[in-house]
Design a protein around this motif. Structure first.
Motif, PDB file in Angstrom:
ATOM      1  N   SER A  12       0.783  -1.476  -0.173  1.00  0.00           N
ATOM      2  CA  SER A  12      -0.344  -0.402   0.394  1.00  0.00           C
ATOM      3  C   SER A  12       1.219   1.362  -0.046  1.00  0.00           C
ATOM      4  CB  SER A  12      -0.903   0.090   1.150  1.00  0.00           C
ATOM      5  OG  SER A  12      -0.035   0.348   2.685  1.00  0.00           O
ATOM      6  N   SER A  13       0.054   2.294  -0.399  1.00  0.00           N
ATOM      7  CA  SER A  13       1.032   3.647  -0.392  1.00  0.00           C
ATOM      8  C   SER A  13       1.640   3.681   1.194  1.00  0.00           C
ATOM      9  CB  SER A  13      -0.437   4.910  -0.833  1.00  0.00           C
ATOM     10  OG  SER A  13       0.404   6.119   0.025  1.00  0.00           O
ATOM     11  N   GLN A  14       0.623   3.647   2.085  1.00  0.00           N
ATOM     12  CA  GLN A  14       1.579   3.928   3.643  1.00  0.00           C
ATOM     13  C   GLN A  14       2.249   3.241   4.234  1.00  0.00           C
ATOM     14  OE1 GLN A  14      -1.906   3.476   6.012  1.00  0.00           O
ATOM     15  NE2 GLN A  14      -3.179   4.962   5.831  1.00  0.00           N
ATOM     16  N   GLU A  15       2.524   2.132   3.439  1.00  0.00           N
ATOM     17  CA  GLU A  15       3.585   0.652   3.751  1.00  0.00           C
ATOM     18  C   GLU A  15       5.046   1.428   2.963  1.00  0.00           C
ATOM     19  OE1 GLU A  15       1.297  -3.585   4.532  1.00  0.00           O
ATOM     20  OE2 GLU A  15       1.979  -2.920   2.491  1.00  0.00           O
ATOM     21  N   ALA A  16       4.679   1.797   1.694  1.00  0.00           N
ATOM     22  CA  ALA A  16       5.395   2.477   1.027  1.00  0.00           C
ATOM     23  C   ALA A  16       6.451   3.101   1.374  1.00  0.00           C
ATOM     24  CB  ALA A  16       5.398   2.731  -0.896  1.00  0.00           C
ATOM     25  N   ARG A  17       5.840   4.844   1.948  1.00  0.00           N
ATOM     26  CA  ARG A  17       5.763   5.974   2.444  1.00  0.00           C
ATOM     27  C   ARG A  17       6.509   5.789   3.952  1.00  0.00           C
ATOM     28  NH1 ARG A  17       3.592  10.333   0.473  1.00  0.00           N
ATOM     29  NH2 ARG A  17       3.844  11.481   3.370  1.00  0.00           N
ATOM     30  N   ARG A  18       5.936   4.301   4.664  1.00  0.00           N
ATOM     31  CA  ARG A  18       6.621   4.026   6.068  1.00  0.00           C
ATOM     32  C   ARG A  18       8.055   4.028   6.087  1.00  0.00           C
ATOM     33  NH1 ARG A  18       2.661   1.218   7.332  1.00  0.00           N
ATOM     34  NH2 ARG A  18       3.913  -0.786   7.901  1.00  0.00           N
ATOM     35  N   LEU A  19       8.497   2.610   5.251  1.00  0.00           N
ATOM     36  CA  LEU A  19       9.443   1.898   5.080  1.00  0.00           C
ATOM     37  C   LEU A  19      10.179   2.981   4.508  1.00  0.00           C
ATOM     38  CD1 LEU A  19       8.468  -0.952   3.024  1.00  0.00           C
ATOM     39  CD2 LEU A  19       9.751  -1.068   5.261  1.00  0.00           C
ATOM     40  N   THR A  20       9.719   4.012   3.373  1.00  0.00           N
ATOM     41  CA  THR A  20      10.792   4.973   3.001  1.00  0.00           C
ATOM     42  C   THR A  20      11.228   6.208   4.026  1.00  0.00           C
ATOM     43  OG1 THR A  20      10.069   5.247   1.288  1.00  0.00           O
ATOM     44  CG2 THR A  20      11.047   7.103   1.718  1.00  0.00           C
ATOM     45  N   GLU A  21      10.361   6.281   4.879  1.00  0.00           N
ATOM     46  CA  GLU A  21      11.112   7.195   6.334  1.00  0.00           C
ATOM     47  C   GLU A  21      11.508   6.585   7.117  1.00  0.00           C
ATOM     48  OE1 GLU A  21       6.506   7.801   7.721  1.00  0.00           O
ATOM     49  OE2 GLU A  21       5.880   8.960   6.703  1.00  0.00           O
ATOM     50  N   THR A  22      11.268   5.238   7.531  1.00  0.00           N
ATOM     51  CA  THR A  22      12.329   4.558   8.685  1.00  0.00           C
ATOM     52  C   THR A  22      13.293   4.634   7.941  1.00  0.00           C
ATOM     53  OG1 THR A  22      10.444   2.734   9.237  1.00  0.00           O
ATOM     54  CG2 THR A  22      13.031   1.954   9.531  1.00  0.00           C
ATOM     55  N   ALA A  23      13.665   3.830   6.614  1.00  0.00           N
ATOM     56  CA  ALA A  23      15.084   4.072   5.655  1.00  0.00           C
ATOM     57  C   ALA A  23      16.083   5.738   5.841  1.00  0.00           C
ATOM     58  CB  ALA A  23      15.287   3.596   4.781  1.00  0.00           C
ATOM     59  N   MET A  24      15.382   6.580   6.370  1.00  0.00           N
ATOM     60  CA  MET A  24      15.968   7.720   6.400  1.00  0.00           C
ATOM     61  C   MET A  24      16.581   8.233   7.747  1.00  0.00           C
ATOM     62  SD  MET A  24      15.553   9.556   3.552  1.00  0.00           S
ATOM     63  CE  MET A  24      16.685  10.681   4.448  1.00  0.00           C
ATOM     64  N   LYS A  25      16.237   7.750   8.479  1.00  0.00           N
ATOM     65  CA  LYS A  25      16.098   7.833   9.471  1.00  0.00           C
ATOM     66  C   LYS A  25      18.100   7.786   9.816  1.00  0.00           C
ATOM     67  CE  LYS A  25      12.618   5.558  12.423  1.00  0.00           C
ATOM     68  NZ  LYS A  25      11.886   4.708  13.621  1.00  0.00           N
ATOM     69  N   THR A  26      18.582   6.748   9.280  1.00  0.00           N
ATOM     70  CA  THR A  26      20.064   7.459   9.178  1.00  0.00           C
ATOM     71  C   THR A  26      20.521   7.968   8.301  1.00  0.00           C
ATOM     72  OG1 THR A  26      20.209   5.417   7.859  1.00  0.00           O
ATOM     73  CG2 THR A  26      20.290   4.559  10.028  1.00  0.00           C
ATOM     74  N   ARG A  27      19.690   8.497   7.659  1.00  0.00           N
ATOM     75  CA  ARG A  27      19.924  10.390   6.869  1.00  0.00           C
ATOM     76  C   ARG A  27      20.316  11.279   7.512  1.00  0.00           C
ATOM     77  NH1 ARG A  27      21.761   8.452   0.971  1.00  0.00           N
ATOM     78  NH2 ARG A  27      20.724   7.216   0.992  1.00  0.00           N
ATOM     79  N   VAL A  28      21.405  12.323   7.039  1.00  0.00           N
ATOM     80  CA  VAL A  28      21.528  13.248   7.560  1.00  0.00           C
ATOM     81  C   VAL A  28      19.888  14.229   7.404  1.00  0.00           C
ATOM     82  CG1 VAL A  28      24.221  13.412   7.158  1.00  0.00           C
ATOM     83  CG2 VAL A  28      22.688  14.601   5.860  1.00  0.00           C
ATOM     84  N   ASP A  29      20.222  15.481   8.507  1.00  0.00           N
ATOM     85  CA  ASP A  29      18.684  16.268   8.622  1.00  0.00           C
ATOM     86  C   ASP A  29      18.815  16.729   7.807  1.00  0.00           C
ATOM     87  OD1 ASP A  29      18.984  15.347  11.300  1.00  0.00           O
ATOM     88  OD2 ASP A  29      19.883  17.392  12.045  1.00  0.00           O
ATOM     89  N   VAL A  30      19.622  16.801   6.717  1.00  0.00           N
ATOM     90  CA  VAL A  30      18.994  18.316   5.601  1.00  0.00           C
ATOM     91  C   VAL A  30      18.181  17.262   5.119  1.00  0.00           C
ATOM     92  CG1 VAL A  30      20.222  19.051   3.291  1.00  0.00           C
ATOM     93  CG2 VAL A  30      21.650  19.932   5.718  1.00  0.00           C
ATOM     94  N   ASP A  31      19.628  15.641   4.776  1.00  0.00           N
ATOM     95  CA  ASP A  31      18.756  14.853   3.845  1.00  0.00           C
ATOM     96  C   ASP A  31      16.614  14.559   3.820  1.00  0.00           C
ATOM     97  OD1 ASP A  31      20.612  14.930   1.724  1.00  0.00           O
ATOM     98  OD2 ASP A  31      21.013  12.704   1.745  1.00  0.00           O
ATOM     99  N   LYS A  32      17.010  14.317   5.004  1.00  0.00           N
ATOM    100  CA  LYS A  32      15.666  13.873   6.016  1.00  0.00           C
ATOM    101  C   LYS A  32      14.642  15.471   5.266  1.00  0.00           C
ATOM    102  CE  LYS A  32      17.001  11.673  10.069  1.00  0.00           C
ATOM    103  NZ  LYS A  32      17.356  11.670  11.996  1.00  0.00           N
ATOM    104  N   ALA A  33      14.964  16.356   5.711  1.00  0.00           N
ATOM    105  CA  ALA A  33      13.774  17.906   5.781  1.00  0.00           C
ATOM    106  C   ALA A  33      14.187  17.229   4.222  1.00  0.00           C
ATOM    107  CB  ALA A  33      14.814  18.781   5.760  1.00  0.00           C
TER     108      ALA A  33
END
Length: 799
Positions: A453-474
């Protein structure tokens, strides 16, 4: 003439319990969508054998058998057994019938049918005789809630042909413009059957409220979600509201009307209670998502795009570089794939795909070998615009859909001009897509993948972004169009350049640990080949057939020998596809003859008869039912029918009426569709100066019948102050009596030039600007202070 399927034998579908003139076609479209050709044909073969047995011996009853049934203490039970032994069925058996649990099932469906995804029969229209004498006694209900619904008798329903339900269906379809109205009517039909199996009636409002509460409890025990129960209550409230306030119930039965009003309040209360439970269901679902370990990774969300890409490119290749006609299944495959790109590849909400408009696509901005698309209407539209960046390849795919495939949807038979066609993605009926999540699930199911689902795809993307720098997160937060504080904090940074940067970051996240996210494994290639080979073989065979037997208006269907020579396996499908394509061509040809005025069925039938077609003949009734204005508004006056009406002033569908507070006016006696020519403003054409002189001389009561306008800078006037014109002294013309409304006009005047007896003449035609119902007054904005009614180069005024 008899319809083209008049001589067909109706065969039973063992799944939906209906007989069909074209059973293989029905099974592939409705009840056995995921089954192979061999599975479909095995069901067809069994249906033919049963039908042959009925014709050979099923109609003969021995007297001893009948006497044995009548002498049996359980006469009804014995009779049902005997009928089932002869491949017949008894429908609507009460759930408490003593023999219902022991009635044997004499015919078993094919072993693989249990793996076939079931769909409600009403989801796909097909030709059915309505007979049930061949039907089996049970359906292969797969899901637990469907089995429970069946056991409780909650799927039993009254016929939609009953007056109460038929009037309601007409109200939803014609007045409300709902294309999926059948499901709404079926919900009501099931409830009415539960309240009174003998027949539909409004008397259920006089029954104890406990029975309706028990119906809701049964739905809950059948494990239907609260959201589904709310939909049932909405359907019932709408049905009851229609018969209470939109029908003549108050005059016919005041007592029953009062009960209906009270029952509406009761239903509203029940709906409110269910709605609160819906919120709790959503909360529980969110908790389950948060506490369940993810079974898929971020790269897995793109698996369906890899598997479906081969078929997608095959379809795209058919219209590029030269456009060719596609089957609707191919068109929908493209629509589903492009939605998946937006939802999975770009991690956008489903509302972005649903709400994207043609205007927004045309306004896309190029940025460093990409293009950025902005969508205004979506879930968080009140806070920010959703934006995503397409690669050059993706942009080409979207553009091919818009320029070559989308127009085919708009030209299709089921498309209606009065619907919202400004949305970028359209369904097979020409309406805006209704639920992109369902479309995404269909694409996954087609290729044997667990839906993401869309929610799963977005949630997995958000989880993967946890290790990124703040600029990339933003940047990614902006790309995902978050409605939380993070998105609001960085909203000022949302520019096309930043969107492109976020897209590149998103690509790296979706690639995961793989070095090449686009590399397909041998398993992926095998699955793609297996799923797409059968469908594409049929397409290739049909293309080859068209080379020797092109489709034409007067052509004959290719012989069986010619079809078998190309593909023995698919020769029947080739036959059906060729006939369907020719029928589509003929229907469009007929519609083109009646472009701007709704024709009568007799007129259409006479025109079809004049063509001399011997088979595969369009039905005049269906032509009239599906008619809509076609072609450009600029060409409206080129219609022979419109010109004939201008000359004779015999405009059908209109009548004079006394309007309260307005004296006389014009009302409709039938529906008019947007873009349809309603009538003209008829009178004597004079110069602007002459019109002003007449206007000064006539009485005040007659001064409203002067139409001043300009044609290419030349000031003119149509003088209609006299009730009877010189050319039609025996007639009262309609245009001069149409009243004014600035706020609620439903027609617009437009200037046309047509040739009569070799002389060019100006005419003002009134075009319906919206759907106009029966007995609705015609109104247009006189617009005294307005410079133009109808576009560039046209100045109209009214006095």
């Amino acid at each position: 003439m008899a319809p083209y399927d008049a001589n067909r034998h109706y065969l039973l579908c063992p799944l939906c319990k209906k007989t069909h003139a074209m059973l293989p076609k029905h099974l592939r479209r409705a009840c056995m969508k995921k089954a192979s050709d061999d599975e479909v044909m095995s069901v067809v073969k069994k249906a033919k054998e049963d039908a042959h047995e009925i014709l050979q011996s099923g109609r003969m009853f021995s007297f001893d058998v009948i006497r044995g049934i009548s002498d049996d203490p359980s006469t009804m039970r014995r009779l049902i057994k005997e009928l089932e032994r002869r491949h017949m069925v008894v429908t609507d058996i009460p759930s408490n019938f003593e023999s219902s649990s022991v009635i044997p099932q004499t015919v078993q469906p094919p072993p693989t049918a249990a793996d076939v995804q079931m769909t409600e029969p009403d989801e796909v229209e097909s030709v059915s005789s309505g007979e049930t004498f061949q039907c089996e006694t049970q359906q292969g209900w797969q899901t637990e809630n469907r089995q429970l619904m069946m056991q409780k008798g909650l799927y039993q329903k009254h016929s939609r042909d009953h007056k109460l339900l038929k009037e309601y269906a007409t109200f939803l379809h014609k007045d409300k413009g709902l294309d999926n109205y059948r499901q709404d009517v079926d919900n009501v039909a099931r409830y009415l059957h539960y309240m009174d199996p003998s027949g539909p009636s409004l008397r259920f409002v006089m029954q104890p409220r406990d029975k309706t509460k028990q119906y809701l409890r049964d739905l809950q025990e059948a494990k239907l979600k609260k959201r589904t129960q709310v939909n049932y209550l909405k359907s019932l409230r709408r049905f009851l509201y229609f018969h209470t306030y939109d029908a003549d119930l108050k005059q016919e039965d005041p007592v029953l009307h009062a009960h209906c009003v009270d029952f509406l309040d009761f239903l509203k209360l029940q709906q409110t209670k269910c709605s609160k439970q819906v919120s709790k269901e959503i909360t529980r679902k969110r908790h389950e998502i948060l506490t369940t370990t993810a079974e898929i990774t971020t790269p897995d969300t793109l698996a369906v795009l890899k598997l479906a890409k081969k078929d997608f490119l095959t379809v795209i290749g058919k219209v590029f570089p030269e456009e060719s006609s596609l089957q609707m299944s191919e068109i929908m495959h493209v629509v589903y794939y492009l939605q998946a790109i937006i939802i999975l590849k770009h991690a956008q909400r489903v509302g972005v795909a649903k709400s994207m408009t043609v205007e927004e696509w045309m306004a896309r901005k190029p940025v460093k070998e990409h293009c950025v698309v902005g969508v205004k209407e979506h879930k968080t539209a009140a806070q920010e615009v959703a934006m995503f960046a397409l690669t050059q390849e993706e942009e080409m795919w979207f553009d091919i859909y818009y320029t070559r495939i989308r127009p085919q949807i708009l030209r299709s038979k089921g498309c209606k001009e009065d619907l919202d066609q400004e949305k970028f993605f359209l369904s097979s009926r020409g309406t805006p897509i209704y639920n992109p999540s369902n479309d995404l699930a269909r694409l996954h199911t087609k290729y044997g993948i667990k839906p993401v689902s869309s929610q799963e795809a977005r949630r997995l993307t958000e989880t993967a972004m946890k290790t990124r720098v703040d600029v990339d997160k933003a940047l990614v937060a902006d790309y995902l169009t978050h409605s939380n504080a993070t998105a609001e904090k960085h909203y000022r940074m949302k520019t096309p350049a930043n969107i492109l940067t976020a897209r590149l970051i998103l690509d790296s996240v979706q690639a995961g640990s793989s070095n090449d996210s686009e590399q397909e494994t041998p398993c992926d290639e095998a699955r793609a080949s297996t799923s797409g080979s059968t469908q594409m073989d049929v397409h290739a065979a049909f293309d080859k057939l068209l080379q020797d037997h092109p489709i034409s208006l007067d052509g004959e269907v290719p012989s069986k020998a010619a079809r078998t020579a190309i593909s023995e396996k698919h020769q029947r499908q080739l036959y059906e596809r060729w006939l369907k394509a020719q029928m589509k061509l003929r229907v469009q040809h007929v519609l083109d003859q009646f472009s701007r005025r709704l024709p009568t069925e007799a007129r259409v039938q006479a025109w079809i008869t004049s063509k001399g077609w011997k088979s595969n003949i369009p039905r005049a009734s269906m032509i009239v039912q599906d008619w809509k204005p076609t072609g450009s508004l600029e060409d409206a006056v080129r219609s022979d029918r419109v010109v004939k009406c201008i000359k004779s002033q015999k405009w059908t569908g209109l009548a004079f009426s006394e309007i309260e507070g307005k004296n006389r006016g014009v009302v409709t006696t039938r529906d008019f569709l947007p873009g349809e020519v309603v009538c003209d403003y008829h009178g004597k054409l004079v110069s602007h100066r002459k019109g002003e002189e007449i206007h000064r001389d006539i009485q005040l009561s007659e001064s409203g019948y002067m139409f001043f306008f300009k044609n290419k800078g030349k000031a003119l006037c149509i003088d209609a102050h006299e009730e009877h014109c010189e050319c039609h002294p025996e007639k009262l013309t309609f245009g001069r009596l149409i009243n004014h409304s600035r706020k609620h006009p439903n027609i617009k005047p437009r200037l046309y030039i047509f040739t009569s007896d070799g002389v060019e003449k100006e005419v003002i035609l009134f075009i319906a600007s919206q759907k106009i119902r029966v007995n609705e007054e015609l109104l247009f904005d006189y617009g005294v202070n307005r410079k133009s009614y109808c576009g560039e180069g046209l100045d109209l005024d009214w006095l």
